[in-house]
Write a protein that holds these residues in place. Structure first.
Motif, PDB file in Angstrom:
ATOM      1  N   GLU A 118       1.127  -1.323   0.050  1.00 33.98           N
ATOM      2  CA  GLU A 118       0.002  -0.124   0.186  1.00 33.98           C
ATOM      3  C   GLU A 118       0.881   1.182  -0.072  1.00 33.98           C
ATOM      4  O   GLU A 118       1.368   1.548   0.928  1.00 33.98           O
ATOM      5  CB  GLU A 118      -1.015  -0.092   1.411  1.00 33.98           C
ATOM      6  CG  GLU A 118      -1.870  -1.169   1.289  1.00 33.98           C
ATOM      7  CD  GLU A 118      -2.727  -1.004   2.548  1.00 33.98           C
ATOM      8  OE1 GLU A 118      -3.212   0.194   2.879  1.00 33.98           O
ATOM      9  OE2 GLU A 118      -3.110  -2.212   2.923  1.00 33.98           O
ATOM     10  N   ASP A 120       2.274   4.850   0.217  1.00 37.91           N
ATOM     11  CA  ASP A 120       1.946   5.963   1.016  1.00 37.91           C
ATOM     12  C   ASP A 120       3.223   6.846   0.988  1.00 37.91           C
ATOM     13  O   ASP A 120       4.142   6.215   1.514  1.00 37.91           O
ATOM     14  CB  ASP A 120       1.576   5.703   2.441  1.00 37.91           C
ATOM     15  CG  ASP A 120       0.831   6.973   3.006  1.00 37.91           C
ATOM     16  OD1 ASP A 120       1.588   7.936   3.191  1.00 37.91           O
ATOM     17  OD2 ASP A 120      -0.071   6.874   3.765  1.00 37.91           O
ATOM     18  N   ASP A 121       3.206   8.007   0.951  1.00 37.09           N
ATOM     19  CA  ASP A 121       4.303   8.926   0.954  1.00 37.09           C
ATOM     20  C   ASP A 121       5.084   8.862   2.477  1.00 37.09           C
ATOM     21  O   ASP A 121       6.320   9.035   2.423  1.00 37.09           O
ATOM     22  CB  ASP A 121       4.306  10.333   0.373  1.00 37.09           C
ATOM     23  CG  ASP A 121       4.161  10.302  -1.163  1.00 37.09           C
ATOM     24  OD1 ASP A 121       4.396   9.424  -1.628  1.00 37.09           O
ATOM     25  OD2 ASP A 121       3.529  11.322  -1.672  1.00 37.09           O
ATOM     26  N   GLU A 122       4.308   9.037   3.200  1.00 33.63           N
ATOM     27  CA  GLU A 122       4.860   9.086   4.768  1.00 33.63           C
ATOM     28  C   GLU A 122       5.062   7.667   5.272  1.00 33.63           C
ATOM     29  O   GLU A 122       5.814   7.454   6.223  1.00 33.63           O
ATOM     30  CB  GLU A 122       3.975   9.967   5.562  1.00 33.63           C
ATOM     31  CG  GLU A 122       3.903  11.435   5.010  1.00 33.63           C
ATOM     32  CD  GLU A 122       2.956  12.229   5.638  1.00 33.63           C
ATOM     33  OE1 GLU A 122       2.510  11.961   6.908  1.00 33.63           O
ATOM     34  OE2 GLU A 122       2.586  13.255   5.143  1.00 33.63           O
ATOM     35  N   ASN A 123       3.940   6.803   4.969  1.00 35.05           N
ATOM     36  CA  ASN A 123       3.828   5.535   5.908  1.00 35.05           C
ATOM     37  C   ASN A 123       3.303   4.449   4.891  1.00 35.05           C
ATOM     38  O   ASN A 123       2.266   3.861   5.451  1.00 35.05           O
ATOM     39  CB  ASN A 123       3.088   5.710   7.021  1.00 35.05           C
ATOM     40  CG  ASN A 123       3.005   4.443   7.981  1.00 35.05           C
ATOM     41  OD1 ASN A 123       4.137   3.881   8.045  1.00 35.05           O
ATOM     42  ND2 ASN A 123       1.910   4.372   8.560  1.00 35.05           N
ATOM     43  N   PRO A 124       4.328   3.955   4.001  1.00 32.56           N
ATOM     44  CA  PRO A 124       4.025   2.789   3.051  1.00 32.56           C
ATOM     45  C   PRO A 124       3.793   1.528   4.163  1.00 32.56           C
ATOM     46  O   PRO A 124       4.578   1.425   4.815  1.00 32.56           O
ATOM     47  CB  PRO A 124       4.951   2.770   2.153  1.00 32.56           C
ATOM     48  CG  PRO A 124       6.103   3.476   2.830  1.00 32.56           C
ATOM     49  CD  PRO A 124       5.436   4.487   3.743  1.00 32.56           C
ATOM     50  N   GLN A 125       2.881   0.668   3.520  1.00 37.55           N
ATOM     51  CA  GLN A 125       2.730  -0.504   4.444  1.00 37.55           C
ATOM     52  C   GLN A 125       2.748  -1.848   3.658  1.00 37.55           C
ATOM     53  O   GLN A 125       2.595  -1.416   2.266  1.00 37.55           O
ATOM     54  CB  GLN A 125       1.439  -0.616   5.181  1.00 37.55           C
ATOM     55  CG  GLN A 125       1.359   0.638   6.190  1.00 37.55           C
ATOM     56  CD  GLN A 125       0.329   0.463   6.832  1.00 37.55           C
ATOM     57  OE1 GLN A 125      -0.526  -0.435   7.078  1.00 37.55           O
ATOM     58  NE2 GLN A 125       0.004   1.606   7.958  1.00 37.55           N
ATOM     59  N   SER A 142       2.418  -8.617   8.799  1.00 43.55           N
ATOM     60  CA  SER A 142       2.954  -7.067   8.134  1.00 43.55           C
ATOM     61  C   SER A 142       4.552  -7.355   7.716  1.00 43.55           C
ATOM     62  O   SER A 142       5.007  -8.049   8.523  1.00 43.55           O
ATOM     63  CB  SER A 142       2.712  -6.018   9.161  1.00 43.55           C
ATOM     64  OG  SER A 142       1.453  -5.955   9.418  1.00 43.55           O
ATOM     65  N   SER A 144       8.026  -5.140   5.690  1.00 39.59           N
ATOM     66  CA  SER A 144       8.628  -3.838   5.235  1.00 39.59           C
ATOM     67  C   SER A 144       7.946  -3.928   3.527  1.00 39.59           C
ATOM     68  O   SER A 144       8.146  -4.982   2.938  1.00 39.59           O
ATOM     69  CB  SER A 144      10.170  -4.024   5.083  1.00 39.59           C
ATOM     70  OG  SER A 144      10.422  -2.921   4.427  1.00 39.59           O
TER      71      SER A 144
END
Length: 170
Positions: A118, A120-125, A142, A144
């Protein structure tokens, strides 16, 4: 390369426009403009609601060899088809980078291991999941977003009883 936006941002963006250098129809805008890199002309195809063109390419000179050839319905339809294909290929590439899977055969078990990212510029998961032959979820953890999924890493995860990769046993 940015297109001139004076015509693209006007209030009539929803209305069809069929002009020599500007066509707006079918959710797309084609705009012919002077190519800054040479003496020729270029055309940009922008999908409604987008700020950047999906396609920019050279445009044919007119008979006078000074001005661009005017847009027409056939050229516009070809440009729409080409720009749509560019977007479709980009979306397929993005999907391929965000979802990867490998199939592992261990004994009589066939397990599909999937990596879903997923962005996300700040918090990709990212999550790693294992599915059996009936698409029943065996495990999900989960990981990296930089986790490298290949047959070896998938096999190692399965053989470790789906323990989250990178977690050390005490």
């Amino acid at each position: 390369m940015n297109l001139p936006d004076d015509e693209l941002n006007d209030a009539t963006a929803d209305a069809a426009v069929h002009e020599a250098r500007l066509w707006r129809d079918k959710g797309w805008t084609a705009q012919v403009f002077k190519n800054e890199d040479d003496d020729g002309w270029a055309v940009g195809m922008t999908r409604d609601g987008e700020s950047e063109p999906a396609l920019v390419g050279p445009w044919t000179m007119g008979r006078d060899k000074k001005n661009p050839k005017p847009l027409d319905v056939n050229a516009f339809n070809t440009l729409v088809k080409t720009a749509s294909e560019v977007i479709r290929r980009h979306e397929q590439h993005l999907q391929a980078t965000l979802h990867k899977q490998v199939v592992v055969n261990l004994g009589d078990r066939r397990i599909t291991v999937c990596l879903d990212i997923e962005p996300d510029d700040e918090n990709p998961q990212a999550s790693l999941s294992a599915l059996d032959e009936g698409d029943e979820c065996l495990a999900r953890v989960s990981v990296s977003p930089g986790f490298k999924l290949d047959r070896a890493s998938a096999t190692a995860w399965i053989e470790a009883d789906f323990e989250r990769p990178g977690r050390r046993a005490d």
